[in-house]
Scaffold this motif. Sequence first.
Motif, PDB file in Angstrom:
ATOM      1  N   HIS A  91       0.787  -4.576  15.882  1.00  0.00           N
ATOM      2  CA  HIS A  91       0.514  -3.334  16.163  1.00  0.00           C
ATOM      3  C   HIS A  91      -1.083  -3.166  15.729  1.00  0.00           C
ATOM      4  O   HIS A  91      -1.483  -3.653  14.752  1.00  0.00           O
ATOM      5  CB  HIS A  91       1.070  -2.160  15.331  1.00  0.00           C
ATOM      6  N   ALA A  92      -1.901  -2.642  16.497  1.00  0.00           N
ATOM      7  CA  ALA A  92      -3.451  -2.531  16.527  1.00  0.00           C
ATOM      8  C   ALA A  92      -3.833  -1.144  17.004  1.00  0.00           C
ATOM      9  O   ALA A  92      -3.179  -0.439  17.859  1.00  0.00           O
ATOM     10  CB  ALA A  92      -3.995  -3.729  17.396  1.00  0.00           C
ATOM     11  N   VAL A  93      -5.014  -0.651  16.416  1.00  0.00           N
ATOM     12  CA  VAL A  93      -5.844   0.616  16.809  1.00  0.00           C
ATOM     13  C   VAL A  93      -7.296   0.024  17.316  1.00  0.00           C
ATOM     14  O   VAL A  93      -7.728  -0.389  16.074  1.00  0.00           O
ATOM     15  CB  VAL A  93      -5.835   1.660  16.121  1.00  0.00           C
ATOM     16  N   SER A  94      -7.679   0.053  18.315  1.00  0.00           N
ATOM     17  CA  SER A  94      -8.934  -0.715  18.625  1.00  0.00           C
ATOM     18  C   SER A  94      -9.986   0.344  18.996  1.00  0.00           C
ATOM     19  O   SER A  94      -9.485   1.312  19.723  1.00  0.00           O
ATOM     20  CB  SER A  94      -8.763  -1.823  19.625  1.00  0.00           C
ATOM     21  N   TYR A  95     -11.333   0.126  18.900  1.00  0.00           N
ATOM     22  CA  TYR A  95     -12.367   1.058  19.496  1.00  0.00           C
ATOM     23  C   TYR A  95     -13.215   0.197  19.978  1.00  0.00           C
ATOM     24  O   TYR A  95     -13.665  -1.173  19.724  1.00  0.00           O
ATOM     25  CB  TYR A  95     -12.871   2.031  18.244  1.00  0.00           C
ATOM     26  N   ASN A  96     -14.217   0.829  20.704  1.00  0.00           N
ATOM     27  CA  ASN A  96     -15.273   0.199  21.570  1.00  0.00           C
ATOM     28  C   ASN A  96     -16.299   1.201  21.720  1.00  0.00           C
ATOM     29  O   ASN A  96     -16.162   2.411  22.274  1.00  0.00           O
ATOM     30  CB  ASN A  96     -14.645  -0.344  22.965  1.00  0.00           C
ATOM     31  N   PRO A  97     -17.678   0.758  21.374  1.00  0.00           N
ATOM     32  CA  PRO A  97     -18.690   1.885  21.621  1.00  0.00           C
ATOM     33  C   PRO A  97     -18.860   2.249  23.149  1.00  0.00           C
ATOM     34  O   PRO A  97     -19.167   3.501  23.118  1.00  0.00           O
ATOM     35  CB  PRO A  97     -19.824   0.992  21.071  1.00  0.00           C
ATOM     36  N   MET A  98     -18.560   1.469  23.937  1.00  0.00           N
ATOM     37  CA  MET A  98     -18.744   1.990  25.393  1.00  0.00           C
ATOM     38  C   MET A  98     -17.634   2.733  25.921  1.00  0.00           C
ATOM     39  O   MET A  98     -17.609   3.162  27.008  1.00  0.00           O
ATOM     40  CB  MET A  98     -18.566   0.451  26.300  1.00  0.00           C
ATOM     41  N   ARG A  99     -16.490   2.794  25.053  1.00  0.00           N
ATOM     42  CA  ARG A  99     -15.455   3.818  25.147  1.00  0.00           C
ATOM     43  C   ARG A  99     -15.434   5.216  24.833  1.00  0.00           C
ATOM     44  O   ARG A  99     -14.414   5.843  24.762  1.00  0.00           O
ATOM     45  CB  ARG A  99     -14.081   2.809  24.960  1.00  0.00           C
ATOM     46  N   GLY A 100     -16.607   5.432  24.111  1.00  0.00           N
ATOM     47  CA  GLY A 100     -17.174   6.840  23.635  1.00  0.00           C
ATOM     48  C   GLY A 100     -15.950   7.348  22.550  1.00  0.00           C
ATOM     49  O   GLY A 100     -15.604   6.497  21.863  1.00  0.00           O
ATOM     50  N   ASN A 101     -15.329   8.301  22.757  1.00  0.00           N
ATOM     51  CA  ASN A 101     -14.346   8.793  21.795  1.00  0.00           C
ATOM     52  C   ASN A 101     -12.981   8.507  21.944  1.00  0.00           C
ATOM     53  O   ASN A 101     -11.855   9.121  21.477  1.00  0.00           O
ATOM     54  CB  ASN A 101     -14.506  10.400  21.902  1.00  0.00           C
ATOM     55  N   SER A 122      -3.157   2.340   9.310  1.00  0.00           N
ATOM     56  CA  SER A 122      -2.087   2.272   8.611  1.00  0.00           C
ATOM     57  C   SER A 122      -0.749   2.329   9.549  1.00  0.00           C
ATOM     58  O   SER A 122      -0.789   3.098  10.445  1.00  0.00           O
ATOM     59  CB  SER A 122      -1.644   3.174   7.282  1.00  0.00           C
ATOM     60  N   LEU A 123       0.179   1.566   9.100  1.00  0.00           N
ATOM     61  CA  LEU A 123       1.634   1.523   9.774  1.00  0.00           C
ATOM     62  C   LEU A 123       2.830   1.737   8.973  1.00  0.00           C
ATOM     63  O   LEU A 123       2.819   1.225   7.854  1.00  0.00           O
ATOM     64  CB  LEU A 123       1.738   0.158  10.404  1.00  0.00           C
ATOM     65  N   THR A 124       3.773   2.642   9.277  1.00  0.00           N
ATOM     66  CA  THR A 124       4.921   2.763   8.680  1.00  0.00           C
ATOM     67  C   THR A 124       5.984   2.638   9.698  1.00  0.00           C
ATOM     68  O   THR A 124       5.935   2.078  10.996  1.00  0.00           O
ATOM     69  CB  THR A 124       5.271   4.059   8.275  1.00  0.00           C
ATOM     70  N   GLU A 125       7.347   2.496   9.413  1.00  0.00           N
ATOM     71  CA  GLU A 125       8.419   2.197  10.079  1.00  0.00           C
ATOM     72  C   GLU A 125       8.349   3.129  11.247  1.00  0.00           C
ATOM     73  O   GLU A 125       8.693   2.800  12.323  1.00  0.00           O
ATOM     74  CB  GLU A 125       9.558   2.402   9.222  1.00  0.00           C
ATOM     75  N   GLN A 126       7.841   4.388  11.087  1.00  0.00           N
ATOM     76  CA  GLN A 126       7.942   5.624  12.115  1.00  0.00           C
ATOM     77  C   GLN A 126       6.712   5.778  12.938  1.00  0.00           C
ATOM     78  O   GLN A 126       6.705   6.245  13.891  1.00  0.00           O
ATOM     79  CB  GLN A 126       8.687   6.716  11.635  1.00  0.00           C
ATOM     80  N   LEU A 144       6.504  -6.586   3.479  1.00  0.00           N
ATOM     81  CA  LEU A 144       6.799  -5.061   3.104  1.00  0.00           C
ATOM     82  C   LEU A 144       5.644  -4.233   3.804  1.00  0.00           C
ATOM     83  O   LEU A 144       5.547  -3.225   3.362  1.00  0.00           O
ATOM     84  CB  LEU A 144       6.550  -4.737   1.792  1.00  0.00           C
ATOM     85  N   VAL A 145       4.972  -4.555   5.026  1.00  0.00           N
ATOM     86  CA  VAL A 145       4.144  -3.772   5.674  1.00  0.00           C
ATOM     87  C   VAL A 145       4.613  -2.377   6.014  1.00  0.00           C
ATOM     88  O   VAL A 145       5.814  -2.924   6.735  1.00  0.00           O
ATOM     89  CB  VAL A 145       3.223  -4.667   6.767  1.00  0.00           C
ATOM     90  N   GLY A 146       4.399  -1.351   5.922  1.00  0.00           N
ATOM     91  CA  GLY A 146       5.012  -0.094   6.399  1.00  0.00           C
ATOM     92  C   GLY A 146       6.327  -0.008   5.595  1.00  0.00           C
ATOM     93  O   GLY A 146       6.885   1.191   5.923  1.00  0.00           O
ATOM     94  N   ARG A 147       6.613  -0.321   4.433  1.00  0.00           N
ATOM     95  CA  ARG A 147       7.693  -0.292   3.905  1.00  0.00           C
ATOM     96  C   ARG A 147       7.754   0.132   2.246  1.00  0.00           C
ATOM     97  O   ARG A 147       6.557  -0.278   2.012  1.00  0.00           O
ATOM     98  CB  ARG A 147       8.934  -1.268   4.013  1.00  0.00           C
ATOM     99  N   PRO A 148       8.679   0.844   1.665  1.00  0.00           N
ATOM    100  CA  PRO A 148       8.161   0.764   0.306  1.00  0.00           C
ATOM    101  C   PRO A 148       7.867  -0.413  -0.507  1.00  0.00           C
ATOM    102  O   PRO A 148       8.657  -1.284  -0.249  1.00  0.00           O
ATOM    103  CB  PRO A 148       9.577   1.666  -0.299  1.00  0.00           C
ATOM    104  N   TYR A 149       7.141  -0.360  -1.330  1.00  0.00           N
ATOM    105  CA  TYR A 149       6.768  -1.393  -2.141  1.00  0.00           C
ATOM    106  C   TYR A 149       6.303  -1.065  -3.475  1.00  0.00           C
ATOM    107  O   TYR A 149       6.009   0.077  -3.798  1.00  0.00           O
ATOM    108  CB  TYR A 149       5.698  -2.263  -1.339  1.00  0.00           C
ATOM    109  N   ARG A 150       5.946  -2.243  -4.245  1.00  0.00           N
ATOM    110  CA  ARG A 150       5.644  -1.734  -5.467  1.00  0.00           C
ATOM    111  C   ARG A 150       4.221  -2.553  -6.028  1.00  0.00           C
ATOM    112  O   ARG A 150       3.400  -1.946  -6.822  1.00  0.00           O
ATOM    113  CB  ARG A 150       6.724  -2.668  -6.608  1.00  0.00           C
ATOM    114  N   PRO A 173      -5.050  -5.877  13.024  1.00  0.00           N
ATOM    115  CA  PRO A 173      -3.578  -5.753  13.303  1.00  0.00           C
ATOM    116  C   PRO A 173      -2.547  -5.594  12.210  1.00  0.00           C
ATOM    117  O   PRO A 173      -2.788  -6.222  11.148  1.00  0.00           O
ATOM    118  CB  PRO A 173      -3.402  -6.737  14.337  1.00  0.00           C
ATOM    119  N   LYS A 174      -1.646  -4.943  12.314  1.00  0.00           N
ATOM    120  CA  LYS A 174      -0.571  -5.056  11.195  1.00  0.00           C
ATOM    121  C   LYS A 174       0.853  -5.560  11.857  1.00  0.00           C
ATOM    122  O   LYS A 174       1.343  -5.206  13.114  1.00  0.00           O
ATOM    123  CB  LYS A 174      -0.222  -3.543  10.872  1.00  0.00           C
ATOM    124  N   ARG A 175       1.409  -6.558  11.235  1.00  0.00           N
ATOM    125  CA  ARG A 175       2.406  -7.086  12.039  1.00  0.00           C
ATOM    126  C   ARG A 175       3.670  -6.552  11.379  1.00  0.00           C
ATOM    127  O   ARG A 175       3.939  -6.522  10.172  1.00  0.00           O
ATOM    128  CB  ARG A 175       2.648  -8.793  11.568  1.00  0.00           C
TER     129      ARG A 175
END
Length: 485
Positions: free
Chosen positions: A172-182, A213-217, A374-380, A162-164
């Motif tokens: 924020h999270a993107v999750s998958y499960n083999p039983m949920r196919g595509n 990945s997560l950005t501001e938008q 700086l997750v999702g923000r410009p960084y150095r 997850p990304k905070r």
Amino acid sequence: MTTAAPIRESPHPYLSGNYAPVSEEISAVDLDVTGSIPDYLDGRYLRIGPNPMGDPDPSSYHWFLGAGMAHGLRLSDGKAHWYRNRWVRSADVSRKLNEPWPGGPTYGGFDFASNTNIIGHAGKTFAIAESGARPYELTEQLETVGASDFCGTLFGGYTAHPKRDPISGELHAVSYNPMRGNIVRYTVTGVDGKVRHTVDIRLRAQTMMHDFSLTEQYVVLYDLPVALDLGKRRGVATRFAARHAAPDFVLRAIMRASERASAPGSGMPYRWAPERQARIGVLPRDGSADDIRWFEVQPCYVFHPLNAYDVASPEGDSIVLDVVRHESVFTAGDSLFPATRSLDRWTVDLTAGKVIEERIDDTTQEFPRVDERLVGRPYRYGYAVGYSPAAADTADTILKHDLEARQVQSVGFGTGREPGEFVFVPSSAEAAEDDGMVMGFVYDNSTDRSDLVLLDGQTMETVATVHLPARVPHGFHGNWVPTQG
């Protein structure tokens, strides 16, 4: 103290050396420290990884499948107060330890001793994994509370990555499960620990979507050429499962039954699939599945991006994605990582509808981390683990990337000392981007023990070393969890 059979020598690379599991659960207090721990560090450094119990079969074991063991240190007032390591008490682990299973909600996912990441959120500590596994809640001292479904709002598993959002504090999270196919599921979990937003997204076929990945938008998905593979004799079943979701009542039954099953031990059900087009999906944070746009990239795999951010210009908007790029995966026998894995930058031109790919650093590396503010923000600056050119699985340095100057600084720890993932902790909420500590475990094969090493984020010089009474096996991810006031 609970013990299991130790394993140090094995023909399998991830059951040998410091990849091998430890056999004891330890509680140690008042740890010895060389140097000075900064007073602003008040919290816990937590790390988790696979630590299989018993004697796994080297012919079928995969590093991703070992029962999770959490490791933690409590730092405050310039001292290292304690170190603890504990197995996550899934039903299977509890049976093997002859302990009552703590139980918990059933429908948060399959029962598994989560082994991939450990986070703090909503005042709780969670051990998490991907591929449909349910989170497990732990106490501050890493004892297992029980399975979790985020107060009844999580169904069918979570992600390990997850990304905070640094402004809202939401996960924020993107999750998958083999039983949920595509189908993959994008969720937003509020600071109250409850899922408040869900979007289901249909892919062409299931893939192992390890991270995003997560950005501001935007939310950026990596639909890359790794395919579900249930074995040569199950070709029809594999093709069906990769594209069709099981009904929810079937998934519920399988999740309940998973509490009676043993730990998985038949290898990873995925393969490298070069016949598939690699692509990335761009979804507006507040959009629906119909709003996603797909962009093709060259064949590769991404376990872990470093960071991402939006760029607006008169010529058109774009998204910058910095990723650790693997040429391929699951093709090198027992070795998880191929020799070629570099830090690359992908610039998604939203106006022209294309992706520009460029190499930032060709050092063999993995486990990239960024200042979480700086997750999702410009960084150095970013940090990663560097690996020996002679051995793709042997870490030997920590890298500090200066993305603005396009320079990299490499820090070694001496002969026979192997670092794991390091995380950055700022000296204060308002501190400069690299003003703080970069910390992580370093294993010393001459003493067969590990240290927690603290580096100055600006100079990358060692500030303090906390000496542990045991070794911490090379595992996956960890985080600094500050003490709540």
